[in-house]
Design an enzyme around this catalytic site. Structure first.
Site, PDB file in Angstrom:
ATOM      1  N   GLY A 255      -8.191 -63.351 -72.587  1.00 18.76           N
ATOM      2  CA  GLY A 255      -7.049 -63.980 -71.940  1.00 18.76           C
ATOM      3  C   GLY A 255      -6.593 -63.229 -70.709  1.00 18.76           C
ATOM      4  O   GLY A 255      -6.007 -63.812 -69.803  1.00 18.76           O
ATOM      5  N   ALA A 256      -6.859 -61.927 -70.669  1.00 19.57           N
ATOM      6  CA  ALA A 256      -6.413 -61.109 -69.555  1.00 19.57           C
ATOM      7  C   ALA A 256      -7.263 -59.853 -69.492  1.00 19.57           C
ATOM      8  O   ALA A 256      -7.866 -59.456 -70.495  1.00 19.57           O
ATOM      9  CB  ALA A 256      -4.936 -60.729 -69.728  1.00 19.57           C
ATOM     10  N   MET A 257      -7.302 -59.236 -68.325  1.00 18.83           N
ATOM     11  CA  MET A 257      -8.168 -58.070 -68.133  1.00 18.83           C
ATOM     12  C   MET A 257      -7.473 -57.023 -67.282  1.00 18.83           C
ATOM     13  O   MET A 257      -6.936 -57.335 -66.222  1.00 18.83           O
ATOM     14  CB  MET A 257      -9.474 -58.539 -67.478  1.00 18.83           C
ATOM     15  CG  MET A 257     -10.416 -57.420 -67.077  1.00 18.83           C
ATOM     16  SD  MET A 257     -11.043 -56.524 -68.538  1.00 18.83           S
ATOM     17  CE  MET A 257     -11.372 -54.930 -67.783  1.00 18.83           C
ATOM     18  N   GLU A 258      -7.552 -55.767 -67.758  1.00 21.54           N
ATOM     19  CA  GLU A 258      -6.747 -54.680 -67.203  1.00 21.54           C
ATOM     20  C   GLU A 258      -7.305 -54.016 -65.948  1.00 21.54           C
ATOM     21  O   GLU A 258      -7.076 -52.826 -65.755  1.00 21.54           O
ATOM     22  CB  GLU A 258      -6.561 -53.622 -68.287  1.00 21.54           C
ATOM     23  CG  GLU A 258      -7.851 -52.869 -68.695  1.00 21.54           C
ATOM     24  CD  GLU A 258      -8.579 -53.440 -69.893  1.00 21.54           C
ATOM     25  OE1 GLU A 258      -8.385 -54.635 -70.182  1.00 21.54           O
ATOM     26  OE2 GLU A 258      -9.356 -52.707 -70.528  1.00 21.54           O
TER      27      GLU A 258
ATOM     28  N   GLU B  95      -1.840 -55.177 -71.274  1.00 18.55           N
ATOM     29  CA  GLU B  95      -2.645 -54.860 -70.084  1.00 18.55           C
ATOM     30  C   GLU B  95      -2.063 -53.670 -69.330  1.00 18.55           C
ATOM     31  O   GLU B  95      -2.800 -52.857 -68.781  1.00 18.55           O
ATOM     32  CB  GLU B  95      -2.758 -56.079 -69.165  1.00 18.55           C
ATOM     33  CG  GLU B  95      -3.398 -57.305 -69.808  1.00 18.55           C
ATOM     34  CD  GLU B  95      -4.740 -57.028 -70.470  1.00 18.55           C
ATOM     35  OE1 GLU B  95      -5.474 -56.146 -69.987  1.00 18.55           O
ATOM     36  OE2 GLU B  95      -5.043 -57.689 -71.483  1.00 18.55           O
TER      37      GLU B  95
ATOM     38  N   HIS C  33      -3.027 -50.452 -70.893  1.00 17.91           N
ATOM     39  CA  HIS C  33      -4.399 -50.099 -70.517  1.00 17.91           C
ATOM     40  C   HIS C  33      -4.477 -49.348 -69.187  1.00 17.91           C
ATOM     41  O   HIS C  33      -5.468 -48.664 -68.932  1.00 17.91           O
ATOM     42  CB  HIS C  33      -5.239 -51.360 -70.342  1.00 17.91           C
ATOM     43  CG  HIS C  33      -5.866 -51.879 -71.593  1.00 17.91           C
ATOM     44  ND1 HIS C  33      -6.503 -51.078 -72.503  1.00 17.91           N
ATOM     45  CD2 HIS C  33      -5.987 -53.145 -72.058  1.00 17.91           C
ATOM     46  CE1 HIS C  33      -6.981 -51.842 -73.486  1.00 17.91           C
ATOM     47  NE2 HIS C  33      -6.674 -53.099 -73.239  1.00 17.91           N
TER      48      HIS C  33
ATOM     49  N   GLU D 236      -8.544 -50.530 -77.014  1.00 20.56           N
ATOM     50  CA  GLU D 236      -7.970 -51.772 -77.526  1.00 20.56           C
ATOM     51  C   GLU D 236      -6.985 -51.566 -78.671  1.00 20.56           C
ATOM     52  O   GLU D 236      -5.969 -52.240 -78.740  1.00 20.56           O
ATOM     53  CB  GLU D 236      -9.084 -52.734 -77.941  1.00 20.56           C
ATOM     54  CG  GLU D 236     -10.003 -53.138 -76.791  1.00 20.56           C
ATOM     55  CD  GLU D 236      -9.255 -53.733 -75.601  1.00 20.56           C
ATOM     56  OE1 GLU D 236      -8.070 -54.077 -75.742  1.00 20.56           O
ATOM     57  OE2 GLU D 236      -9.866 -53.834 -74.527  1.00 20.56           O
TER      58      GLU D 236
END
Ligand SMILES: [Zn+2]
Length: 862
Positions: free
Chosen positions: A277-280, A314, A317, A336
């Site tokens: 859904g999302a990426m850091e 995020e 992270h 994670e």
């Protein structure tokens, strides 16, 4: 002395560099990369100069590349020979002569492709608010797809600096991890963006986006916080920007290291993925719109909470993952598990009415234990060798069990000592890579408590501990009991004599707290002050199930209403799981469920709804299904009557969430009142897009979709085609697969052969059909394998099709999954198939076991 022990532990838990890792003879220091995308043609060209440090003289240099056509390569200006190993995703340069130790420059040129789904450089097609079509470009490099963008040492421990440049069409904007330091005109009215040099970081964190976007900024703790969206919706990012602005100073303080980049953008992509859904990406966090933008006309309270937790995750992270990175994917959980734990921690701290800690007892705890109690589990720290295994590593064990174990250790050490350890760890390893034992060492040094032994017992072996409590006696104002431990398992294959060091706090209901560590296989006696029902694992802070003997359980049922919310939720969850595993009769679980009154806490009801839904799923397609649905509806209808269909001013978030759940469950079970409302509301949508109150929009739509007639399905398809909002459109697409009528599932599958929906939407639609009709979905996908693989992201291919059949109750399905895996999936990449097969076997064994109890329960009046 402790130091040596830690070093020894390190040596045993860290395998020698696996075959899958690149040689360290040559390491990248600085990448200077330029890319020129042709968004219409879905191709791009690239060039790079990589400054490398040669550590040992060599004539060959091996790095990663996938789907790239390298057209030229030089080493210090002299041509080098290029050999590509497609299978290994590696590129080897043979140099004209051996390179000497020291710094050198490698230059390369290549062409690559722009993907339709989220891996490498990819395109997102969407409709603008004015109805025109647009294409946005974005990148997704975890894990590991940076090699589809440029030849790189695409492994987390090869940290380097990056200078990225990219061409954007006239009128569009390019954005990356660092702010642009220059924009110059290029051929054809295009513009060349040059971005500032990044700090040292792993390749999977590099980011590039190009599109017709808006950006809005706010200052926080000396950092420019940005919101980047397609045109016209940037204000929908205000909620997330508020959250981010508040969290930055908190994180700076918590980690003891100020966020090191000059800006942090939150970027909304109007698409979807079946993987994330999302990426850091450092300084350029990418989200799909549903995870970032809050549209008050469409979004429910749970959507808003989701945005909060995703932003919190995020941003965590940016430290845990970006500033300090795991050395190899074996330790992915360091990223994670920690980010997942932190999202819960800040939710709890800044939004106390959300009851985030209690919600995790129902959510992540049950989620983790569900997988961990089967033969498909694995240790949190696991061996990862192939690219497909890296993709598989992003699972419930890594995230949810990781979160639970970190939460347990924080509770055991205390918040302050735990934070002190985290600060030491950040200070020591910033800019570098670590293995898990380096975190334990800092937590031990900060707290003076022996955390490593406990932590190892939970991270180096899979499985869920089961603490059994018996012989509870009270004498002279003190309660004593016997505790033993074993392994809690849902299947025979994972029943084993196994022990942990389980920190467990105990106490009588309302009494003082006692701490104990349950270790070894023998019986241990424990005492607690006061008399009354004894609760083990107070607050459900430890990762263990608890089994009480009959008398102790009776006492808890009696005192149920006096326990804390976490302990009530934990008892509900443990008892249900114990029945599934055959440790205890289902009747005991139902006895506790009966203590949940109409006016009980929303989270207790969420648990009951979940458990009744599980029972119904077990017996789907059998004569018991209808009776279970009717029984469930009879139990839930009064609760919905109490909560009401309309949101009330000032109600708490858990209440709003419960309303969504109740409407959704009653609706999908065919409750006539909910179904009639859904038909009325959806009938009004064509003339009034705001007809459905946002608070129940999602469950009303899903009720309509599940119960759809062929004509209603056509109406849903028309609404889907007309919808321009990407979030609403993606939801509509999935709903097309939700119908109970198999003929309509088939029509949904027919859509997959057309251009009506995009590639990522096809993956979601097929998944939705599988949720309703796993047999049909699996058979169709197996028969159309090449077509299906074409719309999947690379990293999900090995597990996706076999996963479609995982919900099947058909005795023929396991053999079908097995033969599909034997034929099309490499031996090393069959983790997804094993999980599907285990899930089916566990469900079958549990439903056989509890059938008599369910029949008895349904036979009773009520
Ligand atoms: Zn994450």
């Amino acid at each position: 002395m402790r130091k040596l022990a830690v070093l020894l532990a390190l040596a045993t838990s860290t395998p020698a560099l696996a075959q899958s890792q690149l040689s360290r003879d040559v390491e990248p220091v600085l990448y200077d990369i330029t890319v020129r995308p042709d968004a219409q043609a879905l191709t791009f060209s690239g060039s790079e100069t990589v400054t490398v440090a040669v550590r040992r003289s060599t004539r060959t240099v091996t790095l990663n590349a996938a789907d790239l056509a390298v057209t030229s390569a030089t080493f210090d200006g002299r041509p080098a020979r290029v050999a590509l190993d497609k299978e290994a995703q590696r590129l080897t340069l043979t140099l004209p002569r051996a390179a000497s130790v020291g710094e050198h420059k490698i230059a390369m040129q290549w062409t690559g492709k722009i993907n339709r789904s989220a891996s490498g450089l990819f395109a997102i097609d969407y409709t603008n608010t004015d109805g025109s079509a647009s294409r946005m470009l974005a990148t997704q490099f975890e894990a590991p797809d940076a090699r589809r963008f440029a030849p790189m040492w695409d492994e987390p421990s090869f940290k380097a600096k990056f200078r990225l440049s990219a061409e954007a069409p006239a009128g569009q904007t390019a954005f990356s991890n660092m702010p642009a330091v220059g924009v110059t005109p290029a051929a054809g009215g295009r513009q060349l963006y040059r971005f500032g040099e990044s700090p040292v970081m792993s390749s999977y964190l590099l980011y590039l986006g190009i599109g017709d976007v808006e950006r809005k900024t706010r200052a926080a703790a000396g950092v420019e916080m940005g919101m980047i969206t397609r045109k016209g919706v940037v204000d929908q990012g205000d909620y997330a920007l508020d959250v981010a602005t508040k969290l930055l100073p908190y994180y700076n303080d918590y980690f003891g290291q100020a966020y090191p980049l000059p800006k942090m953008d939150h970027i909304a992509g109007p698409g979807s993925s079946q993987f994330f859904g999302a990426m850091e990406n450092w300084g350029a966090i990418f989200y799909f719109e549903s995870e970032l933008l809050f549209d008050p006309k469409l979004a429910t309270e749970s959507n808003r909470q989701r945005i909060y937790t995703v932003v919190a995750h995020e941003m965590a992270h940016q430290w845990f993952g970006d500033l300090v990175t795991m050395r190899w994917w074996d330790d992915l959980w360091l990223n994670e598990g920690f980010a997942s734990w932190m999202e819960g921690k800040v939710s709890h701290k800044f939004n106390p009415t959300w009851n985030a800690r209690a919600a995790a007892v129902v959510g992540e705890r049950e989620g983790a234990m569900g997988i961990d109690a089967t033969a498909a589990t694995h240790p949190i720290i696991r061996k990862v060798e192939t690219v497909e295994q890296i993709g598989e590593a992003f699972d419930g064990i890594t995230y949810s069990k990781g979160q639970q174990v970190i939460g347990m250790l924080e509770a055991y050490l205390g918040e302050e000592p735990f934070r002190a350890g985290v600060r030491r760890y950040m200070a020591k390893y910033k800019g570098g890579n670590t293995v898990t034992d380096q975190l334990w060492a800092e937590l031990e040094a900060a707290s003076g408590k022996p955390v490593t032994a406990i932590a190892h017992s939970f991270t180096l072996q899979g499985g869920v501990p089961l603490v059994s409590v018996g012989n509870v006696r009270c004498a002279n104002g003190t309660t004593s009991a016997t505790v033993t431990q074993g392994r809690f398992a849902l299947d025979e294959a994972s029943k084993a004599a196994q022990t942990w060091q389980v920190p467990v706090s105990l106490g009588t209901v309302g009494g003082a707290r006692t701490e104990a560590i349950v270790s070894g296989a023998g019986a241990q006696s424990v005492t607690a002050r006061g008399c009354g029902a004894l609760v083990a694992n107070l607050g459900k802070q430890s990762y263990t199930r608890v089994l009480y003997d009959r008398a102790a359980h009776d006492a808890l049922v009696r005192d149920y209403g006096r326990m804390t919310l976490e302990d009530r939720l934990g008892l509900l969850g443990d008892d249900f799981a114990l029945a599934m595993g055959g440790y205890q009769d289902l009747a005991r679980s139902l006895e506790v469920q009966d203590r949940v009154q109409t006016g009980a806490d929303p989270l207790e009801w969420q648990t009951v709804v979940g458990e009744l839904g599980t029972l119904t799923g077990f017996f789907a397609g059998t004569p018991l299904e209808q009776r279970l649905r009717a029984r469930t509806n009879a139990r839930l209808a009064p609760v919905l009557a109490r909560v009401g269909y309309d949101a009330k001013p000032g109600e708490t978030a858990p209440t709003s969430n419960l309303r969504e759940t109740l409407v959704g469950r009653l609706g999908s079970n065919g409750d006539p009142d909910v179904v009639a409302r859904a038909r009325r509301y959806v009938g009004q949508l064509r003339t009034n897009p705001a007809a459905i109150p946002p608070a129940i929009r999602n469950p009303i739509l899903s009720t309509y979709a599940v119960n759809a007639t062929p004509a209603e399905w056509d109406a849903l398809l028309a609404l889907t085609k007309a919808e321009t909002n990407p979030v609403a459109k993606n939801r509509f697409v999935s709903l097309l697969g939700a119908a109970r009528d198999p003929a309509l599932n088939q029509r949904a599958l027919d859509l997959l052969k057309t251009d009506t929906v995009t590639a990522p939407q096809k993956a979601s639609l097929l998944r939705a059909v599988a949720n309703r009709n796993p047999d049909l979905a699996f058979d169709w996908a197996a028969a159309n394998r090449v077509l299906v693989e074409g719309f999947l992201e690379e990293s999900t291919r090995s597990g996706y099709i076999v996963g479609l059949g995982a919900g099947s109750n058909d005795p023929a399905m396991p053999a079908k999954i097995q033969s599909y895996a034997d034929k099309y999936i490499k031996e090393s990449d069959r983790g997804g198939a094993r999980r599907a097969l285990t899930g089916i076997a566990v469900r079958k064994a549990a439903s056989d076991r509890i059938r008599p109890a369910v029949e008895a329960w349904l036979g009773q009046a009520g």
